[in-house]
Motif scaffolding. Structure first.
Motif, PDB file in Angstrom:
ATOM      1  N   LEU A   1       3.401  -8.628   0.907  1.00 12.01           N
ATOM      2  CA  LEU A   1       4.084  -7.359   0.668  1.00 12.01           C
ATOM      3  C   LEU A   1       5.259  -7.526  -0.293  1.00 12.01           C
ATOM      4  N   TYR A   2       6.004  -8.587  -0.137  1.00  8.76           N
ATOM      5  CA  TYR A   2       7.151  -8.831  -1.013  1.00  8.76           C
ATOM      6  C   TYR A   2       6.895  -9.973  -1.990  1.00  8.76           C
ATOM      7  N   GLY A   3       5.861 -10.775  -1.724  1.00  9.83           N
ATOM      8  CA  GLY A   3       5.644 -11.956  -2.542  1.00  9.83           C
ATOM      9  C   GLY A   3       4.484 -11.899  -3.507  1.00  9.83           C
ATOM     10  N   THR A   4       3.614 -10.930  -3.384  1.00  5.19           N
ATOM     11  CA  THR A   4       2.438 -10.883  -4.250  1.00  5.19           C
ATOM     12  C   THR A   4       2.295  -9.506  -4.885  1.00  5.19           C
ATOM     13  N   ILE A   5       1.862  -8.550  -4.102  1.00  2.00           N
ATOM     14  CA  ILE A   5       1.673  -7.190  -4.607  1.00  2.00           C
ATOM     15  C   ILE A   5       2.709  -6.310  -3.922  1.00  2.00           C
ATOM     16  N   ALA A  28       0.878  -1.175   0.000  1.00  2.00           N
ATOM     17  CA  ALA A  28       0.000   0.000   0.000  1.00  2.00           C
ATOM     18  C   ALA A  28       0.910   1.216   0.000  1.00  2.00           C
ATOM     19  N   PHE A  29       0.532   2.213  -0.745  1.00  2.00           N
ATOM     20  CA  PHE A  29       1.270   3.465  -0.719  1.00  2.00           C
ATOM     21  C   PHE A  29       0.847   4.269   0.506  1.00  2.00           C
ATOM     22  N   SER A  30       1.640   5.254   0.875  1.00  3.26           N
ATOM     23  CA  SER A  30       1.234   6.163   1.945  1.00  3.26           C
ATOM     24  C   SER A  30       0.053   7.004   1.446  1.00  3.26           C
ATOM     25  N   ASN A  31      -0.514   7.780   2.330  1.00  2.00           N
ATOM     26  CA  ASN A  31      -1.608   8.687   1.954  1.00  2.00           C
ATOM     27  C   ASN A  31      -1.099   9.977   1.319  1.00  2.00           C
ATOM     28  N   GLU A  32       0.205  10.192   1.351  1.00  2.00           N
ATOM     29  CA  GLU A  32       0.777  11.453   0.900  1.00  2.00           C
ATOM     30  C   GLU A  32       1.134  11.408  -0.582  1.00  2.00           C
ATOM     31  N   ASP A  90       6.757  -2.494  -6.742  1.00  2.00           N
ATOM     32  CA  ASP A  90       7.033  -2.491  -8.177  1.00  2.00           C
ATOM     33  C   ASP A  90       5.798  -2.732  -9.042  1.00  2.00           C
ATOM     34  N   ASN A  91       4.821  -3.488  -8.545  1.00  2.00           N
ATOM     35  CA  ASN A  91       3.650  -3.802  -9.371  1.00  2.00           C
ATOM     36  C   ASN A  91       2.333  -3.286  -8.790  1.00  2.00           C
ATOM     37  N   ALA A  92       2.385  -2.543  -7.684  1.00  2.00           N
ATOM     38  CA  ALA A  92       1.171  -2.133  -6.970  1.00  2.00           C
ATOM     39  C   ALA A  92       0.181  -1.354  -7.829  1.00  2.00           C
ATOM     40  N   LYS A  93       0.657  -0.485  -8.692  1.00  2.00           N
ATOM     41  CA  LYS A  93      -0.258   0.336  -9.498  1.00  2.00           C
ATOM     42  C   LYS A  93      -1.149  -0.526 -10.393  1.00  2.00           C
ATOM     43  N   GLU A  94      -0.667  -1.710 -10.723  1.00  2.00           N
ATOM     44  CA  GLU A  94      -1.429  -2.649 -11.549  1.00  2.00           C
ATOM     45  C   GLU A  94      -2.566  -3.319 -10.761  1.00  2.00           C
ATOM     46  N   TYR A  95      -2.429  -3.369  -9.426  1.00  2.00           N
ATOM     47  CA  TYR A  95      -3.358  -4.132  -8.593  1.00  2.00           C
ATOM     48  C   TYR A  95      -4.166  -3.307  -7.595  1.00  2.00           C
ATOM     49  N   LEU A  96      -3.913  -2.014  -7.515  1.00  2.00           N
ATOM     50  CA  LEU A  96      -4.619  -1.169  -6.557  1.00  2.00           C
ATOM     51  C   LEU A  96      -5.537  -0.181  -7.260  1.00  2.00           C
TER      52      LEU A  96
END
Length: 157
Positions: free
Chosen positions: A116-120, A70-74, A123-129
């Protein structure tokens, strides 16, 4: 609560617990060195819950899944979310919550899935969030596949 009360836990084989990044984003207290089951703490609540299930239903396998990235709120100057490995809310960064969660699971001898390191990951979060925290359909499918892999890991021949 009504749903939990309606379950006959004597017929349950597995309990899956999935966290997201909310506790990190809210800056909730993470752990207590003096009391590992302090329910006012992120890991204390987890450990206390595991203790209850293990005491009352020792036949149930418990699988705990870490938050996916998850990214921060900032936001930065370009309007992009800032990494959760940079911004601290309350206690620490998101990865520290996951490390403490793993430590709790290891101490209670329950299965831990590192999303956190094994799925999303970052590096790939924007694709899944959908945003900085919530999974889209594709992200939920990735988490489900990782869960099924862990669930059936010891059933393979």
């Amino acid at each position: 609560v009504d749903t939990l009360r309606s379950i006959d836990f004597n017929t349950v084989d597995v309990i899956a617990i999935l966290y997201d990044g909310y506790d990190y984003l809210a800056g909730h207290p993470m752990y207590s060195d003096q009391n590992s089951t302090d329910i006012t703490q992120f890991t204390g609540n987890l450990e206390a819950s595991i203790d209850v299930f293990q005491k009352n239903f020792p036949h149930i396998r418990i699988i705990v899944m870490s938050p996916p990235y998850a990214f921060s709120n900032e936001l930065d100057e370009n309007g992009d979310y800032i990494s959760s490995d940079i911004v601290r809310y309350g206690w620490d960064v998101l990865s520290t919550y996951v490390i403490k969660e793993y430590t709790s699971c290891a101490s209670k001898q329950v299965t831990f899935i590192d999303n956190l390191y094994g799925t999303i990951t970052e590096d790939n979060a924007k694709e899944y969030l959908i945003d900085n925290l919530h999974l889209n359909v594709k992200g939920r499918k990735e988490i489900a596949e990782r869960f099924l892999y862990a669930l059936n890991y010891f059933n393979r021949e």
